[in-house]
Design a protein around this motif. Sequence first.
Motif, PDB file in Angstrom:
ATOM      1  N   GLY A 312       0.767  -1.246   0.000  1.00 13.89           N
ATOM      2  CA  GLY A 312       0.000   0.000   0.000  1.00 13.89           C
ATOM      3  C   GLY A 312       0.787   1.277   0.000  1.00 13.89           C
ATOM      4  N   ALA A 313       2.123   1.181  -0.022  1.00 14.88           N
ATOM      5  CA  ALA A 313       2.939   2.393  -0.063  1.00 14.88           C
ATOM      6  C   ALA A 313       2.796   3.061  -1.416  1.00 14.88           C
ATOM      7  N   GLU A 314       2.862   4.389  -1.416  1.00 15.68           N
ATOM      8  CA  GLU A 314       2.767   5.145  -2.661  1.00 15.68           C
ATOM      9  C   GLU A 314       4.061   5.012  -3.443  1.00 15.68           C
ATOM     10  N   PRO A 315       3.986   4.928  -4.776  1.00 15.61           N
ATOM     11  CA  PRO A 315       5.199   4.970  -5.589  1.00 15.61           C
ATOM     12  C   PRO A 315       5.780   6.383  -5.560  1.00 15.61           C
ATOM     13  N   PRO A 316       6.972   6.578  -6.082  1.00 17.44           N
ATOM     14  CA  PRO A 316       7.580   7.919  -6.059  1.00 17.44           C
ATOM     15  C   PRO A 316       6.675   8.968  -6.685  1.00 17.44           C
ATOM     16  N   VAL A 317       6.611  10.125  -6.052  1.00 18.10           N
ATOM     17  CA  VAL A 317       5.857  11.248  -6.596  1.00 18.10           C
ATOM     18  C   VAL A 317       6.570  11.775  -7.819  1.00 18.10           C
TER      19      VAL A 317
END
Length: 320
Positions: A312-317
């Motif tokens: 569930g972690a966001e990928p790089p912005v």
Amino acid sequence: MAQASAPAVEIEVDSRVVRVSSPDRVYFPDHGWTKLDLVDYYLAVGDGIVNALLERPCMLHRFPKGLSGDKVHQKRVPSGAPPWLETVRVTFPRYDRTADELCVTELAAVVWAVQMSTVEFHPWNSRRADVEKPDEWRIDLDPGPECDFATVRRVARVAEEVLAELGATGFPKTSGGSGMHVYVRIAPDHGFHDVRRAALAFAREVERRAPDDVTTTWWRKDRDPAKLFVDYNQNARDHTIAAAYSVRGAPDGRVSTPIRWDEVDDVDPHDFTIATVPGRFAEIGDLHAGIDEAVFDLVPLLEWADRDEHEGAEPPVDPD
């Protein structure tokens, strides 16, 4: 009446001769260091600065009137450059533009850039053989405004620990500012997006191990100012940081200086200036000289990135 500038001098650099105009122009007013002093510094660390810049597109941070004047960020090599100077063409798709950037292959190119009022050298983390495939993973330990250098030292040690567990060899250096950098040579098998994903996965692992000291929060306004940001975005396309042995545009002539891991606990970045680094270099040589022999495969870090994103972690912005 204004005092006339000293006449130009000719500097022999291997098989080249570089004409340096206004050699007595003061670049660092606090110390009286001149353009010629800057040339002499880069000649003294020649093998190191060439190794750091070799075959990379390079942005130049120029101070045409010294540090007392404005700074110019220059990507394009100007017309009228000597015919032996090498360049590499890079594209900027967002703006539908290209630029022929300096590509250092010899020390004379560095001296030419100083003649053009360059103080800082900011290379890409890829080389001209394939500018879209980085061969250098950069770990930028960037302290917040209320974060002290003792925290930088502690986090550097955590980064060293994680790198060792990965089987990666890190090459640390002072940033020349308030932080520290660690470089890792990687195989040029991945694009910028995957290198950033890997860098973020590494940063998150450092944050897990040092949650009181580290943040990976993207937006500056949301970060704890007393924490250190592991800035994975320095691995984005066309993002650059000062090279090893690059002077910084600070009044004390500070230098981004390679250090040994056993120096981390006591290092003071203010000790490394254009006055002190040449003697250090003459004594111990280039501490990053072996970086090309220590190539790391990013696959384990990309597996960490897959795991984080699956959980569930966001990928790089997107940096844009």
